[in-house]
Design a protein around this motif. Structure first.
Motif, PDB file in Angstrom:
ATOM      1  N   UNK A 173      34.095  -8.154 -14.620  1.00 33.26           N
ATOM      2  CA  UNK A 173      32.649  -8.261 -14.401  1.00 33.26           C
ATOM      3  C   UNK A 173      31.889  -7.152 -15.129  1.00 33.26           C
ATOM      4  N   UNK A 174      32.400  -5.938 -15.015  1.00 34.16           N
ATOM      5  CA  UNK A 174      31.733  -4.806 -15.665  1.00 34.16           C
ATOM      6  C   UNK A 174      31.702  -4.981 -17.177  1.00 34.16           C
ATOM      7  N   UNK A 175      32.816  -5.380 -17.746  1.00 37.40           N
ATOM      8  CA  UNK A 175      32.888  -5.544 -19.196  1.00 37.40           C
ATOM      9  C   UNK A 175      31.985  -6.682 -19.661  1.00 37.40           C
ATOM     10  N   UNK A 176      31.980  -7.775 -18.917  1.00 36.99           N
ATOM     11  CA  UNK A 176      31.095  -8.881 -19.274  1.00 36.99           C
ATOM     12  C   UNK A 176      29.631  -8.471 -19.196  1.00 36.99           C
ATOM     13  N   UNK A 177      29.285  -7.711 -18.175  1.00 40.03           N
ATOM     14  CA  UNK A 177      27.896  -7.266 -18.039  1.00 40.03           C
ATOM     15  C   UNK A 177      27.500  -6.348 -19.196  1.00 40.03           C
ATOM     16  N   UNK A 178      28.379  -5.438 -19.554  1.00 38.40           N
ATOM     17  CA  UNK A 178      28.085  -4.535 -20.672  1.00 38.40           C
ATOM     18  C   UNK A 178      27.896  -5.340 -21.960  1.00 38.40           C
ATOM     19  N   UNK A 179      28.804  -6.269 -22.210  1.00 39.80           N
ATOM     20  CA  UNK A 179      28.690  -7.076 -23.435  1.00 39.80           C
ATOM     21  C   UNK A 179      27.451  -7.958 -23.410  1.00 39.80           C
ATOM     22  N   UNK A 180      27.151  -8.517 -22.239  1.00 40.07           N
ATOM     23  CA  UNK A 180      25.971  -9.362 -22.080  1.00 40.07           C
ATOM     24  C   UNK A 180      24.703  -8.563 -22.377  1.00 40.07           C
ATOM     25  N   UNK A 181      24.567  -7.423 -21.744  1.00 38.45           N
ATOM     26  CA  UNK A 181      23.345  -6.630 -21.896  1.00 38.45           C
ATOM     27  C   UNK A 181      23.223  -5.992 -23.280  1.00 38.45           C
TER      28      UNK A 181
END
Length: 82
Positions: free
Chosen positions: A38-46
């Motif tokens: 989740x953290x990695x996806x959020x970082x990549x998303x943002x």
């Protein structure tokens, strides 16, 4: 302090014997995996260029009630995955 440590050691021994300790550790590992994803996806998303360019205005529109969260999420995810 020794009494507290003794209680902790007894708890650990008891939970290892009945299998709870290992099962709980397995569940923790799975939770950690999910959280890291989740953290990695959020970082990549943002950090996605198109998301980044729209994020501030979109957040303001959500707060002002000009946009609804679900359709906005769908719109942003389409940008992210295209």
């Amino acid at each position: 302090m020794e009494v507290i440590w003794e209680i902790i050691e007894q708890y650990e021994e008891r939970t290892k014997k009945n299998g709870f300790f290992d099962k709980n550790r397995q569940n923790q590992n799975l939770d950690w995996l999910r959280n890291f994803i989740r953290q990695e996806l959020e970082v990549r998303f943002l950090n996605h260029p198109e998301i980044k360019a729209q994020w501030f205005a979109t957040a303001q529109d959500i707060q002002a009630g000009k946009e609804l969260p679900l359709p906005t999420t769908e719109r942003l995810l389409k940008l992210f995955f295209k």
